[in-house]
Design a protein around this motif. Structure first.
Motif, mmCIF file in Angstrom:
data_model
loop_
_atom_site.group_PDB
_atom_site.id
_atom_site.type_symbol
_atom_site.label_atom_id
_atom_site.label_comp_id
_atom_site.label_asym_id
_atom_site.label_seq_id
_atom_site.Cartn_x
_atom_site.Cartn_y
_atom_site.Cartn_z
ATOM 1 N N SER A 38 -15.435 -34.986 -12.716
ATOM 2 C CA SER A 38 -16.315 -35.888 -13.658
ATOM 3 C C SER A 38 -17.641 -35.922 -12.789
ATOM 4 C CB SER A 38 -15.784 -37.178 -13.897
ATOM 5 O OG SER A 38 -16.725 -38.099 -14.554
ATOM 6 N N VAL A 39 -18.835 -36.023 -13.603
ATOM 7 C CA VAL A 39 -20.136 -35.708 -12.975
ATOM 8 C C VAL A 39 -20.708 -36.966 -13.516
ATOM 9 C CG1 VAL A 39 -22.208 -34.602 -13.045
ATOM 10 C CG2 VAL A 39 -20.044 -33.452 -12.973
ATOM 11 N N PHE A 40 -21.327 -37.748 -12.903
ATOM 12 C CA PHE A 40 -22.109 -38.891 -13.058
ATOM 13 C C PHE A 40 -23.785 -38.583 -12.717
ATOM 14 C CE2 PHE A 40 -18.285 -40.935 -11.112
ATOM 15 C CZ PHE A 40 -17.756 -41.528 -12.482
ATOM 16 N N LEU A 41 -24.557 -38.552 -13.707
ATOM 17 C CA LEU A 41 -25.848 -38.168 -13.791
ATOM 18 C C LEU A 41 -26.655 -39.342 -13.461
ATOM 19 C CD1 LEU A 41 -25.871 -35.832 -17.055
ATOM 20 C CD2 LEU A 41 -25.708 -35.175 -14.428
ATOM 21 N N PRO A 42 -27.671 -38.995 -12.412
ATOM 22 C CA PRO A 42 -28.529 -40.162 -12.054
ATOM 23 C C PRO A 42 -29.235 -41.038 -13.226
ATOM 24 C CG PRO A 42 -28.917 -38.079 -10.920
ATOM 25 C CD PRO A 42 -27.904 -37.752 -11.735
ATOM 26 N N GLN A 43 -29.684 -40.254 -14.257
ATOM 27 C CA GLN A 43 -30.402 -40.691 -15.290
ATOM 28 C C GLN A 43 -29.559 -41.773 -16.083
ATOM 29 O OE1 GLN A 43 -30.050 -37.598 -15.228
ATOM 30 N NE2 GLN A 43 -29.410 -36.527 -16.860
ATOM 31 N N ASP A 44 -28.165 -41.714 -15.928
ATOM 32 C CA ASP A 44 -27.175 -42.807 -16.689
ATOM 33 C C ASP A 44 -27.200 -43.871 -15.958
ATOM 34 O OD1 ASP A 44 -26.589 -40.735 -18.350
ATOM 35 O OD2 ASP A 44 -24.579 -40.117 -17.429
ATOM 36 N N ALA A 45 -27.200 -43.824 -14.563
ATOM 37 C CA ALA A 45 -27.369 -45.305 -13.661
ATOM 38 C C ALA A 45 -28.837 -45.630 -13.802
ATOM 39 C CB ALA A 45 -27.164 -44.930 -12.292
ATOM 40 N N ALA A 46 -29.843 -44.699 -13.930
ATOM 41 C CA ALA A 46 -31.049 -45.430 -13.792
ATOM 42 C C ALA A 46 -31.508 -46.272 -15.056
ATOM 43 C CB ALA A 46 -32.153 -44.125 -14.238
ATOM 44 N N ALA A 47 -30.529 -46.058 -16.036
ATOM 45 C CA ALA A 47 -30.810 -47.377 -17.146
ATOM 46 C C ALA A 47 -30.414 -48.925 -16.827
ATOM 47 C CB ALA A 47 -29.916 -46.934 -18.240
ATOM 48 N N HIS A 48 -29.949 -49.021 -15.356
ATOM 49 C CA HIS A 48 -29.552 -50.039 -15.027
ATOM 50 C C HIS A 48 -30.109 -50.346 -13.534
ATOM 51 C CE1 HIS A 48 -26.391 -50.204 -17.787
ATOM 52 N NE2 HIS A 48 -26.233 -49.113 -17.587
ATOM 53 N N PRO A 49 -31.319 -50.762 -13.617
ATOM 54 C CA PRO A 49 -32.159 -51.301 -12.495
ATOM 55 C C PRO A 49 -31.249 -52.020 -11.417
ATOM 56 C CG PRO A 49 -33.314 -51.933 -14.378
ATOM 57 C CD PRO A 49 -32.178 -51.732 -14.825
ATOM 58 N N GLY A 50 -31.523 -51.478 -10.037
ATOM 59 C CA GLY A 50 -30.823 -52.121 -9.151
ATOM 60 C C GLY A 50 -29.569 -51.160 -8.726
ATOM 61 N N ALA A 51 -29.033 -50.183 -9.626
ATOM 62 C CA ALA A 51 -28.258 -49.183 -9.310
ATOM 63 C C ALA A 51 -28.615 -48.299 -8.261
ATOM 64 C CB ALA A 51 -27.691 -48.497 -10.441
ATOM 65 N N ALA A 52 -27.621 -48.150 -7.148
ATOM 66 C CA ALA A 52 -28.058 -46.967 -6.409
ATOM 67 C C ALA A 52 -26.961 -46.461 -5.540
ATOM 68 C CB ALA A 52 -29.033 -47.823 -5.004
ATOM 69 N N THR A 53 -26.909 -45.386 -4.578
ATOM 70 C CA THR A 53 -25.794 -44.900 -4.016
ATOM 71 C C THR A 53 -26.017 -45.254 -2.695
ATOM 72 O OG1 THR A 53 -25.781 -43.008 -5.397
ATOM 73 C CG2 THR A 53 -24.545 -42.904 -3.273
ATOM 74 N N VAL A 54 -25.143 -46.127 -2.133
ATOM 75 C CA VAL A 54 -24.851 -46.268 -0.881
ATOM 76 C C VAL A 54 -24.040 -45.567 0.124
ATOM 77 C CG1 VAL A 54 -24.405 -48.594 0.840
ATOM 78 C CG2 VAL A 54 -25.175 -48.976 -1.431
ATOM 79 N N PHE A 55 -24.699 -45.485 1.292
ATOM 80 C CA PHE A 55 -23.683 -44.567 2.381
ATOM 81 C C PHE A 55 -23.788 -45.670 3.629
ATOM 82 C CE2 PHE A 55 -23.644 -41.638 6.025
ATOM 83 C CZ PHE A 55 -22.631 -41.000 5.684
ATOM 84 N N SER A 56 -22.334 -46.219 3.863
ATOM 85 C CA SER A 56 -22.399 -47.164 4.882
ATOM 86 C C SER A 56 -21.140 -47.024 5.714
ATOM 87 C CB SER A 56 -22.763 -48.478 4.334
ATOM 88 O OG SER A 56 -22.582 -49.562 5.306
ATOM 89 N N PRO A 57 -21.217 -46.684 6.815
ATOM 90 C CA PRO A 57 -20.082 -46.738 7.891
ATOM 91 C C PRO A 57 -19.794 -48.151 8.133
ATOM 92 C CG PRO A 57 -21.557 -45.347 8.826
ATOM 93 C CD PRO A 57 -22.226 -45.979 7.813
ATOM 94 N N PHE A 58 -18.232 -48.662 8.061
ATOM 95 C CA PHE A 58 -17.679 -49.770 8.530
ATOM 96 C C PHE A 58 -17.254 -49.800 9.820
ATOM 97 C CE2 PHE A 58 -18.759 -50.626 3.956
ATOM 98 C CZ PHE A 58 -18.515 -51.994 3.939
ATOM 99 N N ASP A 59 -17.073 -50.830 10.394
ATOM 100 C CA ASP A 59 -16.501 -50.922 11.999
ATOM 101 C C ASP A 59 -14.911 -50.719 11.581
ATOM 102 O OD1 ASP A 59 -14.602 -52.688 13.538
ATOM 103 O OD2 ASP A 59 -16.498 -52.479 14.640
ATOM 104 N N ALA A 60 -14.323 -49.858 12.268
ATOM 105 C CA ALA A 60 -12.807 -49.534 12.219
ATOM 106 C C ALA A 60 -11.990 -50.603 11.837
ATOM 107 C CB ALA A 60 -12.402 -48.547 13.595
ATOM 108 N N GLU A 61 -12.236 -51.765 12.548
ATOM 109 C CA GLU A 61 -11.289 -52.923 12.328
ATOM 110 C C GLU A 61 -11.604 -53.760 11.111
ATOM 111 O OE1 GLU A 61 -8.733 -53.132 14.537
ATOM 112 O OE2 GLU A 61 -9.657 -51.279 15.546
#
Length: 127
Positions: A38-61
């Protein structure tokens, strides 16, 4: 200078990919193409201000992904969290946790058919 522009996809193994696609289509309403994704297009999320893609490593524990044993969690942006949770409930999927009024919006955690934790996120508009 070269730089990363964003996340290009989320790819994961499944013992039964067809059943997993069927679960995501039925429970969360994700439409899959013939090639299996499935493809999620950026313009679809753009209609919802505050939507973003987060890249975040978490602690292994961390226990944030529990009760899943997977070393990752998928966060999906939704336009109406309460309606999505109602849709989930129609298919017997109840939230493990809901977090309303957080700094970045409202969140809920559900488990998919393969035991992965899915975080549903209705973004709060950015100021």
């Amino acid at each position: 200078m070269a730089k990363v522009l964003g996340v290009g996809g989320v790819f994961f193994k499944s013992a039964d990919p067809a059943a997993t696609r069927e679960w995501y289509a039925r429970v969360l309403g994700i439409a899959f193409m013939d090639w299996g994704g499935s493809v999620f297009l950026p313009q679809d999320a753009a209609a919802h201000p505050g939507a973003a893609t987060v890249f975040s490593p978490f602690d292994a524990e961390t226990d944030y992904f529990a009760p899943s044993d997977e070393p990752f969690m998928v966060n999906l942006i939704v336009d109406d969290l309460q309606a999505m949770l109602a849709r989930c409930a129609e298919h017997g999927v109840e939230p493990l946790l809901t977090m309303a009024g957080e700094a970045n919006g409202d969140f809920a955690h559900v488990m998919d058919c393969d035991g992965r934790k899915i975080e549903l996120w209705q973004p709060k508009p950015m100021e």
